[in-house]
Design an enzyme around this catalytic site. Structure first.
Site, short mmCIF file in Angstrom:
data_model
loop_
_atom_site.label_atom_id
_atom_site.label_comp_id
_atom_site.label_asym_id
_atom_site.label_seq_id
_atom_site.Cartn_x
_atom_site.Cartn_y
_atom_site.Cartn_z
N CYS A 1 46.84 26.69 45.69
CA CYS A 1 47.30 25.91 46.85
C CYS A 1 48.55 25.11 46.52
O CYS A 1 49.33 24.78 47.40
CB CYS A 1 46.18 24.99 47.31
SG CYS A 1 45.56 23.95 45.98
N GLU B 1 51.79 29.95 55.28
CA GLU B 1 51.29 30.12 53.91
C GLU B 1 51.05 31.60 53.63
O GLU B 1 50.29 32.24 54.35
CB GLU B 1 49.99 29.33 53.73
CG GLU B 1 49.49 29.35 52.30
CD GLU B 1 48.16 28.63 52.12
OE1 GLU B 1 47.24 28.84 52.93
OE2 GLU B 1 48.03 27.87 51.14
N GLU C 1 40.50 19.76 52.04
CA GLU C 1 41.65 20.10 51.17
C GLU C 1 42.11 21.48 51.62
O GLU C 1 41.42 22.47 51.37
CB GLU C 1 41.21 20.13 49.70
CG GLU C 1 40.59 18.83 49.19
CD GLU C 1 41.59 17.71 49.00
OE1 GLU C 1 42.80 17.96 49.12
OE2 GLU C 1 41.15 16.57 48.75
N LYS D 1 28.35 26.02 48.65
CA LYS D 1 28.57 27.38 49.17
C LYS D 1 29.90 27.86 48.59
O LYS D 1 30.97 27.56 49.10
CB LYS D 1 28.65 27.31 50.70
CG LYS D 1 28.18 28.54 51.45
CD LYS D 1 28.92 29.81 51.13
CE LYS D 1 30.23 29.94 51.84
NZ LYS D 1 31.02 31.12 51.38
P1 NAD Z 1 38.84 30.17 53.46
O1 NAD Z 1 39.14 29.04 54.38
O2 NAD Z 1 38.83 31.54 54.00
O3 NAD Z 1 37.39 29.98 52.77
C1 NAD Z 1 37.06 28.82 52.04
C2 NAD Z 1 35.55 28.66 52.05
O4 NAD Z 1 35.13 28.41 53.39
C3 NAD Z 1 34.79 29.91 51.60
O5 NAD Z 1 33.66 29.52 50.86
C4 NAD Z 1 34.38 30.54 52.91
O6 NAD Z 1 33.23 31.34 52.81
C5 NAD Z 1 34.10 29.31 53.75
N1 NAD Z 1 34.16 29.51 55.21
C6 NAD Z 1 34.82 30.48 55.90
N2 NAD Z 1 34.60 30.32 57.23
C7 NAD Z 1 33.81 29.22 57.37
C8 NAD Z 1 33.28 28.54 58.49
N3 NAD Z 1 33.48 28.95 59.74
N4 NAD Z 1 32.53 27.45 58.26
C9 NAD Z 1 32.32 26.99 57.01
N5 NAD Z 1 32.79 27.60 55.91
C10 NAD Z 1 33.53 28.70 56.09
O7 NAD Z 1 39.86 30.00 52.26
P2 NAD Z 1 40.06 31.00 51.04
O8 NAD Z 1 40.76 32.20 51.57
O9 NAD Z 1 38.78 31.14 50.31
O10 NAD Z 1 41.04 30.14 50.10
C11 NAD Z 1 42.41 30.14 50.25
C12 NAD Z 1 42.86 28.91 51.01
O11 NAD Z 1 42.38 27.73 50.37
C13 NAD Z 1 44.37 28.77 51.03
O12 NAD Z 1 44.77 28.37 52.31
C14 NAD Z 1 44.64 27.67 50.03
O13 NAD Z 1 45.82 26.95 50.22
C15 NAD Z 1 43.44 26.80 50.23
N6 NAD Z 1 43.22 25.95 49.07
C16 NAD Z 1 43.48 24.61 49.19
C17 NAD Z 1 43.31 23.77 48.09
C18 NAD Z 1 43.59 22.30 48.17
O14 NAD Z 1 43.20 21.58 47.26
N7 NAD Z 1 44.25 21.82 49.22
C19 NAD Z 1 42.86 24.31 46.88
C20 NAD Z 1 42.60 25.68 46.81
C21 NAD Z 1 42.77 26.49 47.91
#
Ligand code: NAD
Length: 490
Positions: free
Chosen positions: A297, A394, A263, A188
């Site tokens: 991130c 963040e 992550e 997804k």
């Molecule tokens: P997000 O948490 O909003 O979304 C991530 C994914 O989760 C998307 O595909 C989204 O559709 C899905 N999602 C949202 N709500 C959900 C739920 N209730 N159940 C299951 N899936 C759900 O994050 P984002 O805004 O897409 O990305 C930015 C964040 O990701 C930042 O906090 C960044 O630090 C983090 N990030 C972490 C890493 C790492 O390796 N630690 C790498 C990249 C990004």
């Protein structure tokens, strides 16, 4: 290809950008028949639409993956490897087009997509395609009484949920190891960046991967993502995204005792000691602060500088920040592109306002750029202490704080002062100090005199609220398999 696409207007792309789901080897519409708009970050214009998938689509994808699992899990490692290498080759053949659409869809500079995102997507498939040819399993002799050996088998259908900031890079970071070891998967991708995931489904089909091994369901997180995290027939979830979402995924997975890797977010420190090679530290810190508009991130959003060089560092850092070229992500010369969405733009601007009200000084930047799309000036803030919200939460944008410190102990306590623990950079020429400080920092990765130097074999993940578990190399291969000990009496 790139030139042809560049010449076309966003409106002319309507025909080609209705993204379908990819289930059981077929490109299909969502059960609801509903779609979500895909907005271009650098223009703010409608650019296409993606399925508004729900639990019915997720269930169909899980069923397709379950159907494909018995044959795929028995496929010889050499054959799985061959197919993954074919996928990597096809990514390479479509390099320019993938980089173009990654940039268009996410707002990232195309030069970054070419330098980082697409090469890494290829590398992910090549790395895990070859890793599975070199695996060993453990054996333990119990004196002369017994031989124990470990069998590792795939778990079944893996649920893979990825964010928008490194779309194809992180999607492939999950798909490649999951299927390399014999799982099938339902992925997804983020609803904000669906296009390269759509292209990957075509590549996977063209590579000859059996139908159902990779399924891609697009849609909103709280609907499609939540349905995948909670699905009873998905025993393993790999999630990358925000910390708050990670908590929801963990809560959905817990009642079924799913294997889970999270992550999550970061608030990474960048520590510059007075003896550092400043000629290296400044350009690299510019990268770690502003690469991908600060939407990585691993970006270092809190810079701590030893007081004796603080003034000089801030001056030179600000000069270098002002030289960054912010503009059209599709221009090769652009350093900083557009933020992902209007909502995210508002969030980032809100934190800049908060910095002002917390008493910070905006040394450069601080404003939205007056053009269509979601552009913010690279912003440098001084005068805030570690307990300010701007240094605790963040922001995930082109915003960095610089704070002086007076001793090694103080630098360590500043770095460890947040609830996050993803990565850190430390700059010093003192080798013993480098090792000492690296050991004292609470984060999953510490870079010494560098940033974002990644070896795919090393464990990757976060401490504290930056995540649970490690991915990369052996850790990914182990995460996507389950061990069984066989004890044979001698
Ligand atoms: P997000 O948490 O909003 O979304 C991530 C994914 O989760 C998307 O595909 C989204 O559709 C899905 N999602 C949202 N709500 C959900 C739920 N209730 N159940 C299951 N899936 C759900 O994050 P984002 O805004 O897409 O990305 C930015 C964040 O990701 C930042 O906090 C960044 O630090 C983090 N990030 C972490 C890493 C790492 O390796 N630690 C790498 C990249 C990004």
């Amino acid at each position: 290809m790139t030139t042809a696409i560049k010449g076309s207007t966003v409106a002319a792309m309507r025909d080609v950008v209705r993204v379908p789901n990819y289930i059981g080897g077929e490109f299909v519409a969502p059960a609801s028949g509903r779609y979500i708009d895909n907005i271009c970050p650098s223009t703010g214009e409608w650019m296409g639409e993606i399925p508004d998938s729900d639990d019915r689509d997720v269930d169909a994808a899980v069923q397709a993956a379950e159907k494909a699992f018995p044959a795929w899990s028995r496929t010889l490692a050499s054959e799985r490897s061959r197919l993954l290498l074919k996928i990597a080759d096809l990514i390479e053949q479509n390099f320019e087009m993938l980089a173009y659409f990654e940039s268009l869809d996410s707002g990232k500079p195309i030069s970054l997509a070419k330098r980082l995102d697409i090469p890494r997507a290829m590398a992910n498939f090549r790395f895990f395609a070859t890793a599975i040819l070199h695996q060993a399993s453990e054996a333990y002799m119990t004196d002369a009484a017994a031989l124990n050996y470990t069998l590792r088998r795939p778990l079944g259908v893996a649920g893979l949920i990825s964010p928008w900031n490194l779309p194809l890079y992180l999607l492939t970071w999950k798909i490649a190891p999951a299927i390399a070891v014999g799982n099938t998967c339902v992925a997804k991708p983020s609803e904000l960046t669906p296009i390269t995931a759509k292209m990957l489904s075509k590549i996977v089909a063209d590579a000859g991967l059996p139908p159902g091994v990779v399924n891609i369901v697009h849609g909103a997180g709280p609907k499609a993502g939540a349905a995948l995290a909670a699905h009873p027939n998905v025993p393993v979830i790999s999630f990358t995204g925000g910390t708050a979402t990670g908590a929801k995924v963990a809560a959905a997975a817990a009642p079924r005792f799913k294997k889970i890797s999270l992550e999550l977010g970061g608030k990474n420190p960048n520590v510059i000691f007075a003896d550092a090679d400043v000629e290296q530290a400044i350009p690299t810190s510019i990268q770690s602060s502003f690469a991908n508009q600060g939407e990585i991130c691993l970006c270092g959003s809190r810079i701590f500088v030893e007081r004796s060089i603080y003034k000089q560092f801030v001056e030179r850092f600000v000069e270098a920040t002002k030289r960054l070229r912010v503009g059209d992500p599709l221009e090769e010369s652009t350093d900083v592109g557009a933020l992902i969405s209007e909502a995210h733009l508002k969030k980032v601007l809100g934190y800049i306002d908060l910095a002002r009200s917390e008493g910070g000084t905006i040394v450069t930047g601080g404003h939205r750029i007056d053009r269509s799309g979601y552009f913010v000036e690279p912003t440098v803030i001084t005068g805030l202490t570690c307990d300010c919200r701007v240094l605790q939460e963040e922001i995930f944008g082109p915003v960095v704080t610089i704070t002086p410190f007076d001793s090694e102990e103080e630098a360590i306590s500043f770095t460890n002062s947040t609830r996050y623990g993803l990565s850190a950079s430390v700059w010093t020429r003192d080798l013993q100090r480098a090792h000492r400080v690296a050991a004292a920092i609470d984060s999953g990765t510490v870079w010494i005199n560098c940033w974002l130097l990644r070896d795919l074999r090393v464990p990757f993940g976060g401490m504290k609220e930056s995540g649970v578990g490690r991915e990369g190399g052996v850790d990914s291969l182990r995460f996507f398999t389950e061990e069984k000990n066989v004890c044979v009496k001698l």
